[in-house]
Design an enzyme around this catalytic site. Structure first.
Site, short mmCIF file in Angstrom:
data_model
loop_
_atom_site.label_atom_id
_atom_site.label_comp_id
_atom_site.label_asym_id
_atom_site.label_seq_id
_atom_site.Cartn_x
_atom_site.Cartn_y
_atom_site.Cartn_z
N HIS A 1 0.86 -1.24 0.12
CA HIS A 1 0.02 -0.02 0.04
C HIS A 1 0.89 1.00 0.04
O HIS A 1 0.40 2.38 -0.13
CB HIS A 1 -1.12 0.13 1.19
CG HIS A 1 -0.49 0.33 2.46
ND1 HIS A 1 -0.42 -0.53 3.46
CD2 HIS A 1 -0.04 1.60 2.90
CE1 HIS A 1 0.60 0.10 4.54
NE2 HIS A 1 0.24 1.30 4.34
N ASP B 1 -0.65 -7.43 1.76
CA ASP B 1 -0.14 -6.31 1.60
C ASP B 1 1.36 -6.40 1.77
O ASP B 1 2.28 -5.78 2.74
CB ASP B 1 -0.55 -5.43 2.69
CG ASP B 1 -0.18 -3.86 2.61
OD1 ASP B 1 0.29 -3.51 1.59
OD2 ASP B 1 -0.57 -3.13 3.51
N SER C 1 4.24 2.17 8.47
CA SER C 1 3.80 1.18 7.44
C SER C 1 4.87 0.55 6.62
O SER C 1 5.83 1.21 6.27
CB SER C 1 2.89 1.69 6.24
OG SER C 1 1.73 1.48 6.77
N GLY C 2 5.02 -0.69 6.31
CA GLY C 2 6.13 -1.50 5.49
C GLY C 2 7.25 -1.86 6.58
O GLY C 2 8.02 -2.70 5.94
N1 ARG Z 1 -1.13 2.35 7.11
C1 ARG Z 1 -0.55 3.01 8.06
C2 ARG Z 1 0.89 3.49 7.25
O1 ARG Z 1 0.47 3.82 5.99
C3 ARG Z 1 0.16 2.09 9.10
C4 ARG Z 1 -0.77 1.74 10.10
C5 ARG Z 1 -0.59 0.87 11.14
N2 ARG Z 1 -1.45 1.04 12.03
C6 ARG Z 1 -1.50 0.52 13.31
N3 ARG Z 1 -2.66 1.08 14.02
N4 ARG Z 1 -0.68 -0.35 13.73
O2 ARG Z 1 1.66 4.08 7.72
#
Ligand code: ARG
Length: 460
Positions: A267, A313, A409-410
């Site tokens: 993503h 993902d 993320s990632g």
């Molecule tokens: N989707 C988020 C990003 O792009 C990360 C989300 C992780 N969230 C969580 N509550 N652990 O950085």
């Protein structure tokens, strides 16, 4: 008034130039010798010169800063076609249609890849027992008879990152789980890909032992003193952690799994983030910045990635040149199949993401210790219900308070097992951050090993 200087200037003019008037140019003519400069005049003149220089410098600086911000702004919204000297909206670059003359907006783009075959070599259980696959006989553990150092080297190369590889023999009886059926290498096959070097056997191993592999020093750190009770981290403790940046902006985390390969989330490349030349990978840094940045020459997104559910993902980035492994840069280990982590197993998540929901990215790397949450609990009606697939796992506290967040993320979720850290999850999603009953959700790396091994093998 005529000055000495003007007199001598006139002296070199052609004599036939008869009519001329001399107008002393303000500020340029020397004063008469009879009136020498006073000290205050001298200093005020110097002051004026310096002020002018300063004003010019400040003006140029402001111009440069403005130009920089305009460039960043334009870069974030538009792709520049060099050939046709034209700007196109950024989400038209890498959209499968050529919008620049000559299609230069579709040349260096992310790609997707779906596996439809079985990668024929894998490691299984926390002991990393070697198994090979053949379509006729399925998965089999490799007996230690006939196994040579050369076989170790060959098998490890097939599995990716290799550095001082070694093998060990495990008596089948000492292992907690069942490892049959078995196979063994044929003599003189040290250089043959290991799945083609074996012959299935119908009985147990002659030696009673199977081969286990350790292909590199991945995931090993000299653990340092950490700030007590704090969450500030140093890169030496998590040397696989990298920052993925777009135009110098931290966008996502990632983890080195080989000197040339980073695992991250699919993503991270949504929307207008599909052009390779915009991405840089910063490794070996505790504080966010752009030093130590590597260029990226391939980005491969899992073809089964489903952006509506965040399923599958995962993505891999290949660096233009491999990092040199050291105390601040080192790959993490990929997990063997059937690692067998139970509910509550201790995990660590790291990153530069938000310090609170709707907050800001952290300039210093952060770490958090969180427990694994088993699938049944996480799929509970009051937690995430049917949103959790086989390709996901949950970690965190059900009471909230500690979690990954935007910008993480990632990044890696790791587990330590006998001196090595293994990449168990990739930060993927969550409802808010650190909320009660809404733990972090991660891509399940163990489930992605067939895809990861195939991607690395197909992009040598
Ligand atoms: N989707 C988020 C990003 O792009 C990360 C989300 C992780 N969230 C969580 N509550 N652990 O950085």
């Amino acid at each position: 008034m005529l000055t000495n200087a003007q007199l001598s200037e006139e002296g070199i003019r052609p004599l036939n130039q008869t009519r001329y008037t001399v107008v002393p140019r303000p500020g340029r003519h020397r004063r008469p010798m009879s009136a020498p400069k006073t000290q205050t005049e001298k200093t005020s003149k110097r002051k004026r010169i310096w002020l002018t220089i300063l004003a010019v410098v400040v003006f140029v600086l402001i111009l440069a800063v403005a130009a920089y911000f305009i460039k960043v702004l334009v870069d974030s919204k538009y792709f520049f076609c060099k050939g046709s000297f034209k700007f196109i909206p950024i989400d038209q670059a890498c959209d499968g249609k050529s919008d620049c003359a000559g299609g230069e907006d579709e040349v260096t783009c992310v790609s997707t890849f779906t596996v439809n075959s079985t990668f024929p070599v894998r490691l299984v259980s926390p002991e990393s027992v070697l198994q090979v696959y053949s379509p006729g006989t399925g998965w089999r553990s490799v007996c230690s008879e006939g196994w040579t150092v050369e076989h170790t080297l060959t098998a490890c190369k097939q599995l990716g990152y290799t550095n001082k590889p070694s093998s060990s023999n495990w008596p089948v009886k000492s292992l907690p789980s069942q490892f049959g059926p078995y196979t063994a290498v044929r003599p003189g096959t040290g250089k043959t890909p290991v799945h083609q070097a074996t012959k299935a056997r119908n009985s147990i191993c002659q030696t009673g032992s199977v081969v286990a592999l350790s292909c590199s020093d991945c995931g090993e750190v000299d653990s340092r003193e950490r700030i007590v009770g704090g969450t500030d981290a140093v890169i030496e403790d998590w040397p696989w952690q990298v920052s993925l940046q777009q135009g110098g902006q931290h966008t996502c985390g990632g983890a080195l799994v080989a000197p040339q390969w980073v695992v991250t989330a699919a993503h991270c490349f949504a929307g207008g983030k599909k052009d390779l030349s915009r991405w840089k990978v910063v490794s070996g840094q505790t504080y966010l910045g752009s030093t130590g940045a590597s260029s990226v020459d391939r980005i491969i997104i899992n073809g089964e990635y489903d952006d509506s559910r965040n399923d599958y993902d995962i993505a891999m980035m290949r660096l233009y040149s491999p990092i040199s492994v050291g105390d601040t840069r080192k790959p993490v280990c990929l997990p063997p199949k059937a690692f067998g982590l139970l509910d509550g197993a201790p995990m660590a998540v790291t990153g530069w993401g938000y310090l609170e929901e709707n907050g800001q990215v952290s300039s210093r790397l952060q770490q958090a210790q969180i427990p694994l949450i088993d699938r049944t609990t996480c799929s509970g009606r009051s937690i995430y219900g049917s949103a959790i697939t086989e390709q996901m796992l949950c970690a965190g506290f059900l009471k909230g308070g500690v979690d990954a967040c935007q910008g993480d993320s990632g990044g890696p979720l790791v587990h330590q097992h006998s001196s090595k850290h293994y990449l168990i999850g990739v930060v993927s999603w969550g409802v808010g951050c650190a909320r009660r009953g809404k733990p972090g959700v991660y891509c399940n790396v163990e489930e992605m090993m067939n895809w990861i091994n195939t991607v690395v093998q197909k992009n040598p």
